[in-house]
Design a protein around this motif. Structure first.
Motif, PDB file in Angstrom:
ATOM      1  N   GLY A  60      -5.018  11.509 -47.693  1.00 58.35           N
ATOM      2  CA  GLY A  60      -4.539  12.649 -48.409  1.00 58.35           C
ATOM      3  C   GLY A  60      -3.724  12.258 -50.122  1.00 58.35           C
ATOM      4  O   GLY A  60      -3.515  11.813 -50.896  1.00 58.35           O
ATOM      5  N   ASP A  61      -4.830  13.189 -50.854  1.00 60.10           N
ATOM      6  CA  ASP A  61      -4.378  13.437 -52.281  1.00 60.10           C
ATOM      7  C   ASP A  61      -4.262  14.716 -52.772  1.00 60.10           C
ATOM      8  O   ASP A  61      -3.924  15.486 -52.952  1.00 60.10           O
ATOM      9  CB  ASP A  61      -6.172  13.118 -52.936  1.00 60.10           C
ATOM     10  CG  ASP A  61      -6.227  12.876 -54.064  1.00 60.10           C
ATOM     11  OD1 ASP A  61      -5.088  12.061 -54.939  1.00 60.10           O
ATOM     12  OD2 ASP A  61      -7.434  12.860 -54.602  1.00 60.10           O
ATOM     13  N   GLY A  62      -3.250  13.905 -52.971  1.00 57.70           N
ATOM     14  CA  GLY A  62      -1.931  15.226 -54.117  1.00 57.70           C
ATOM     15  C   GLY A  62      -2.012  15.360 -55.892  1.00 57.70           C
ATOM     16  O   GLY A  62      -1.173  15.667 -55.794  1.00 57.70           O
ATOM     17  N   ALA A  63      -3.245  14.396 -56.139  1.00 55.28           N
ATOM     18  CA  ALA A  63      -2.769  14.342 -57.690  1.00 55.28           C
ATOM     19  C   ALA A  63      -2.612  15.615 -58.115  1.00 55.28           C
ATOM     20  O   ALA A  63      -4.302  16.572 -58.400  1.00 55.28           O
ATOM     21  CB  ALA A  63      -4.447  13.107 -57.895  1.00 55.28           C
ATOM     22  N   ARG A  83      -4.226  20.007 -52.878  1.00 60.07           N
ATOM     23  CA  ARG A  83      -4.579  18.867 -52.443  1.00 60.07           C
ATOM     24  C   ARG A  83      -5.611  18.738 -51.013  1.00 60.07           C
ATOM     25  O   ARG A  83      -6.127  19.888 -51.452  1.00 60.07           O
ATOM     26  CB  ARG A  83      -3.188  18.363 -51.164  1.00 60.07           C
ATOM     27  CG  ARG A  83      -3.709  17.694 -49.886  1.00 60.07           C
ATOM     28  CD  ARG A  83      -2.495  16.146 -50.570  1.00 60.07           C
ATOM     29  NE  ARG A  83      -1.501  16.019 -50.991  1.00 60.07           N
ATOM     30  CZ  ARG A  83      -0.312  15.601 -50.740  1.00 60.07           C
ATOM     31  NH1 ARG A  83      -0.308  15.114 -49.507  1.00 60.07           N
ATOM     32  NH2 ARG A  83       0.279  15.699 -51.444  1.00 60.07           N
ATOM     33  N   ARG A  84      -6.467  17.440 -51.573  1.00 59.05           N
ATOM     34  CA  ARG A  84      -7.584  16.882 -51.248  1.00 59.05           C
ATOM     35  C   ARG A  84      -6.893  16.026 -50.095  1.00 59.05           C
ATOM     36  O   ARG A  84      -6.295  15.211 -50.233  1.00 59.05           O
ATOM     37  CB  ARG A  84      -8.470  17.364 -51.559  1.00 59.05           C
ATOM     38  CG  ARG A  84      -8.626  15.973 -52.412  1.00 59.05           C
ATOM     39  CD  ARG A  84      -9.739  15.245 -53.310  1.00 59.05           C
ATOM     40  NE  ARG A  84     -10.398  16.820 -54.513  1.00 59.05           N
ATOM     41  CZ  ARG A  84     -11.291  16.329 -54.537  1.00 59.05           C
ATOM     42  NH1 ARG A  84     -11.754  15.668 -54.235  1.00 59.05           N
ATOM     43  NH2 ARG A  84     -11.385  18.195 -55.040  1.00 59.05           N
ATOM     44  N   TRP A  85      -8.491  16.020 -48.652  1.00 58.19           N
ATOM     45  CA  TRP A  85      -7.752  15.249 -47.695  1.00 58.19           C
ATOM     46  C   TRP A  85      -9.547  14.467 -47.607  1.00 58.19           C
ATOM     47  O   TRP A  85     -10.274  15.707 -47.387  1.00 58.19           O
ATOM     48  CB  TRP A  85      -7.249  15.896 -46.518  1.00 58.19           C
ATOM     49  CG  TRP A  85      -5.835  15.996 -46.223  1.00 58.19           C
ATOM     50  CD1 TRP A  85      -4.955  15.646 -46.468  1.00 58.19           C
ATOM     51  CD2 TRP A  85      -5.415  17.630 -46.999  1.00 58.19           C
ATOM     52  NE1 TRP A  85      -3.658  15.930 -46.224  1.00 58.19           N
ATOM     53  CE2 TRP A  85      -3.627  17.619 -47.313  1.00 58.19           C
ATOM     54  CE3 TRP A  85      -5.970  18.527 -47.077  1.00 58.19           C
ATOM     55  CZ2 TRP A  85      -3.013  18.821 -46.829  1.00 58.19           C
ATOM     56  CZ3 TRP A  85      -5.910  19.763 -47.678  1.00 58.19           C
ATOM     57  CH2 TRP A  85      -4.393  19.873 -46.914  1.00 58.19           C
ATOM     58  N   TYR A  86      -9.688  13.065 -47.631  1.00 58.07           N
ATOM     59  CA  TYR A  86     -10.729  12.833 -46.866  1.00 58.07           C
ATOM     60  C   TYR A  86     -10.605  12.356 -44.967  1.00 58.07           C
ATOM     61  O   TYR A  86      -9.802  11.714 -44.671  1.00 58.07           O
ATOM     62  CB  TYR A  86     -11.062  11.803 -47.576  1.00 58.07           C
ATOM     63  CG  TYR A  86     -10.904  11.682 -49.685  1.00 58.07           C
ATOM     64  CD1 TYR A  86     -11.799  12.598 -50.167  1.00 58.07           C
ATOM     65  CD2 TYR A  86      -9.671  11.499 -50.241  1.00 58.07           C
ATOM     66  CE1 TYR A  86     -11.623  12.755 -51.609  1.00 58.07           C
ATOM     67  CE2 TYR A  86      -9.285  11.611 -51.012  1.00 58.07           C
ATOM     68  CZ  TYR A  86     -10.208  12.250 -52.439  1.00 58.07           C
ATOM     69  OH  TYR A  86     -10.208  13.009 -53.085  1.00 58.07           O
ATOM     70  N   GLY A  87     -11.690  12.873 -44.913  1.00 54.64           N
ATOM     71  CA  GLY A  87     -11.682  12.467 -42.868  1.00 54.64           C
ATOM     72  C   GLY A  87     -11.639  13.134 -42.569  1.00 54.64           C
ATOM     73  O   GLY A  87     -10.828  14.227 -42.881  1.00 54.64           O
ATOM     74  N   ALA A  88     -11.653  13.328 -41.319  1.00 55.88           N
ATOM     75  CA  ALA A  88     -11.503  14.546 -39.588  1.00 55.88           C
ATOM     76  C   ALA A  88     -10.247  14.389 -40.078  1.00 55.88           C
ATOM     77  O   ALA A  88      -9.365  13.059 -39.539  1.00 55.88           O
ATOM     78  CB  ALA A  88     -12.288  13.573 -38.988  1.00 55.88           C
ATOM     79  N   ARG A  89      -9.253  15.312 -39.328  1.00 52.63           N
ATOM     80  CA  ARG A  89      -8.425  15.614 -39.112  1.00 52.63           C
ATOM     81  C   ARG A  89      -7.690  16.532 -38.044  1.00 52.63           C
ATOM     82  O   ARG A  89      -8.573  17.493 -37.770  1.00 52.63           O
ATOM     83  CB  ARG A  89      -7.357  16.183 -39.878  1.00 52.63           C
ATOM     84  CG  ARG A  89      -6.063  15.906 -40.548  1.00 52.63           C
ATOM     85  CD  ARG A  89      -5.070  16.384 -41.239  1.00 52.63           C
ATOM     86  NE  ARG A  89      -4.391  15.581 -41.130  1.00 52.63           N
ATOM     87  CZ  ARG A  89      -2.706  16.807 -42.021  1.00 52.63           C
ATOM     88  NH1 ARG A  89      -3.378  17.160 -43.403  1.00 52.63           N
ATOM     89  NH2 ARG A  89      -2.217  16.079 -41.556  1.00 52.63           N
TER      90      ARG A  89
END
Length: 167
Positions: A14-17, A137-143
């Motif tokens: 998770g990228d909360g930058a 927020r952005r997330w990388y990968g399956a979830r």
């Protein structure tokens, strides 16, 4: 005789930058050929997953996105699965049927506008846009998007409203 068992694990980051980036001007195409922009969803939060049919982990997370979509009916959260396949609906529609996720809002971006606009470097990438159109927020990968941890995280991010509104 030996049996080989394989298990696959995915790491989701998770990228909360903080980002002031807005997706409002991004044009997307519906499967029926109509066009919209993300601004058309303003006032509602958008969970935007950028994916492709050739991406194995993208295929794996689509059923969870469809379940989240069903759970979100009547709530101010729109789930959008945005395919960046160059072949467009011709290749996307059969996979949507095969996966049993025809009720999911699937859009097309064969020119890759979202990849450029949001500086996406891998698939799937999922971006949460607040009702103001700003990236939260952005997330990388399956979830597993329909599981409690994911839905609680989304709710928490949406409860934390930023002061400024995107143009």
């Amino acid at each position: 005789m030996a049996t080989l068992a394989a298990s696959t694990a995915y790491v989701v980051i998770g990228d909360g930058a903080p980002r002031a980036r807005s997706g409002n001007t991004l044009a997307i195409q519906r499967l029926d050929g109509g066009r919209e922009t993300l601004a058309d969803f303003r006032g509602r939060a958008v969970l935007l997953t950028v994916w492709a049919t050739w991406c194995w982990s993208c295929r794996q997370e689509m059923p969870a996105l469809a379940r989240l979509h069903r759970q979100s009916q009547g709530r101010p959260l729109v789930i959008i699965a945005l395919s960046v396949d160059r072949e467009g609906a011709e290749i996307v529609k059969p996979l949507i049927e095969e996966l049993g996720v025809a009720d999911l809002a699937v859009y097309l971006d064969p020119e890759g506008g979202a990849v450029r606009h949001f500086s996406i470097s891998g698939l799937p990438t999922t971006i949460l846009l607040g009702p103001d159109g700003l990236e939260r927020r952005r997330w990388y990968g399956a979830r597993a998007w329909d599981e409690a941890a994911a839905t609680q995280e989304i709710a928490s991010l949406l409860a934390d409203k930023p002061d400024k509104v995107a143009p």
